[in-house]
Design an enzyme around this catalytic site. Structure first.
Site, PDB file in Angstrom:
ATOM      1  N   LYS A  85       0.884  -1.221  -0.048  1.00 41.62           N
ATOM      2  CA  LYS A  85       0.076  -0.121  -0.009  1.00 41.62           C
ATOM      3  C   LYS A  85       0.785   1.360   0.055  1.00 41.62           C
ATOM      4  CE  LYS A  85      -4.260  -1.758   1.427  1.00 41.62           C
ATOM      5  NZ  LYS A  85      -5.462  -2.105   1.937  1.00 41.62           N
ATOM      6  N   ARG A 122      -3.170  -9.963   4.914  1.00 43.77           N
ATOM      7  CA  ARG A 122      -3.416 -10.258   3.237  1.00 43.77           C
ATOM      8  C   ARG A 122      -2.457  -9.925   2.627  1.00 43.77           C
ATOM      9  NH1 ARG A 122      -5.825  -6.999  -0.573  1.00 43.77           N
ATOM     10  NH2 ARG A 122      -7.149  -7.894  -1.838  1.00 43.77           N
TER      11      ARG A 122
HETATM   12  N1  PMM Z   1      -7.520  -3.852   0.720  1.00 37.47           N
HETATM   13  C1  PMM Z   1      -7.561  -4.024  -0.531  1.00 37.47           C
HETATM   14  C2  PMM Z   1      -8.526  -5.130  -1.180  1.00 37.47           C
HETATM   15  N2  PMM Z   1      -9.301  -5.812  -0.494  1.00 37.47           N
HETATM   16  N3  PMM Z   1      -9.582  -6.552   1.781  1.00 37.47           N
HETATM   17  C3  PMM Z   1      -9.572  -6.315   3.070  1.00 37.47           C
HETATM   18  N4  PMM Z   1     -10.150  -6.897   3.981  1.00 37.47           N
HETATM   19  N5  PMM Z   1      -8.735  -5.572   3.755  1.00 37.47           N
HETATM   20  C4  PMM Z   1      -8.024  -4.362   2.882  1.00 37.47           C
HETATM   21  O1  PMM Z   1      -7.386  -3.621   3.235  1.00 37.47           O
HETATM   22  C5  PMM Z   1      -8.242  -4.854   1.435  1.00 37.47           C
HETATM   23  C6  PMM Z   1      -8.825  -5.500   0.928  1.00 37.47           C
HETATM   24  C7  PMM Z   1      -6.774  -3.013  -1.412  1.00 37.47           C
HETATM   25  O2  PMM Z   1      -6.557  -3.512  -2.792  1.00 37.47           O
HETATM   26  P1  PMM Z   1      -5.518  -4.636  -3.164  1.00 37.47           P
HETATM   27  O3  PMM Z   1      -6.252  -5.863  -3.532  1.00 37.47           O
HETATM   28  O4  PMM Z   1      -5.094  -4.244  -4.607  1.00 37.47           O
HETATM   29  O5  PMM Z   1      -4.418  -4.983  -2.208  1.00 37.47           O
END
Ligand code: PMM
Length: 270
Positions: A204, A244
């Protein structure tokens, strides 16, 4: 939780896995590298992103969810839409990961309650086109905890089993870089909510800012994995239930180190 974005425009892997065959290969690789869950998403949430239609989102994620589930991979679906959640669970998804915490689609909480699957409820204030402007907090950690509590109550009122709900502070969602760090530094406050905590820092922007070069140029997303791994280890030691990440191999190693470290620290305290 390994990230698998089936989108043309996600900030770090957009466009790479739009083809279902490539997405399936990627998902299998993430599982082989140690992801307990592969998180399949068809809508980019990068700041400013426009939303795909529901049909478009379904067309992106369904074949991938179905294929991975058929291979025995545990799949979560990253969606804010009740219908996408329903169809993906029917196709074999085991968990719904909703970055809007039930706020984007008023049918979501009741739908997940009906489906009876675990749910990740993230702190969220608005869609990507507006979220960067909504960063006013009195105390970011207390306010995030309170806003999560409101959605937890809504989930229970919709019939969801609280034992199946994890919370996520939503790193990078309606938060400045400094606010993200404050949340990470005080993760313990989120444990007080009494639910497992998911932390998603992977690649991020706030990491790009921390690692900026001497001209103030952000470190690009593809070179933020080592820093991501460091945050992962720290989040795991701080008690996160799930992290994640895009780079699953390094993350899985970091989590194993962190749990061994935490076990030794616990033994030392007797
Ligand atoms: N961030 C992204 C996508 N999905 N899901 C959860 N639970 N928490 C997050 O912070 C989150 C998410 C941001 O996008 P990316 O898939 O490109 O990392």
């Amino acid at each position: 939780m390994g990230v698998l974005n089936v989108t043309p425009d996600s900030f770090s892997d957009g466009g790479r896995y739009l083809d279902p065959g490539r997405a399936l290969d990627r998902g299998r690789l993430l599982a082989a590298q140690g992801a307990d869950l592969v998180d399949v998403g068809g809508e980019s949430t990068r700041p400013g992103a426009e939303r795909p239609s529901e049909e478009e989102e379904l067309a992106r994620v369904l074949p991938v969810v179905r294929g991975l589930a058929a291979d025995g991979v545990l799949v979560s679906v990253d969606t804010m839409r009740a219908r996408v959640a329903r169809e993906c669970v029917a196709a074999g998804a085991s968990l719904v990961n909703d970055v809007s915490g039930g706020r984007a689609d008023e049918r979501m909480l009741a739908e997940v309650a009906r489906l009876g699957v675990p749910y990740v409820l993230m702190h969220w204030r608005a869609h990507s086109t507006r979220m960067a402007r909504l960063t006013d907090y009195d105390d970011v950690v207390e306010d995030v905890a309170r806003e999560l509590s409101v959605q937890l109550e809504a989930a229970a009122a919709a019939g969801m089993d609280p034992a199946r709900v994890a919370v996520d502070p939503g790193i990078g969602f309606s938060k400045t870089g400094d606010q993200n760090w404050e949340v990470l530094g005080r993760l313990g406050r989120l444990h007080d909510l009494g639910h497992p905590v998911l932390v998603a820092t992977s690649r991020k922007r706030f990491l790009g800012t921390l690692l900026a070069d001497e001209h103030g140029e952000q470190r690009p997303p593809g070179r933020r994995d080592d820093a991501t791994t460091a945050t992962t280890a720290l989040a795991a030691v701080a008690g996160a239930w799930c992290v994640r990440a895009h780079d699953v191999a390094a993350t899985a190693d970091a989590v194993r180190v962190a749990s061994r470290w935490a076990a030794a620290a616990g033994a030392d305290r007797g």
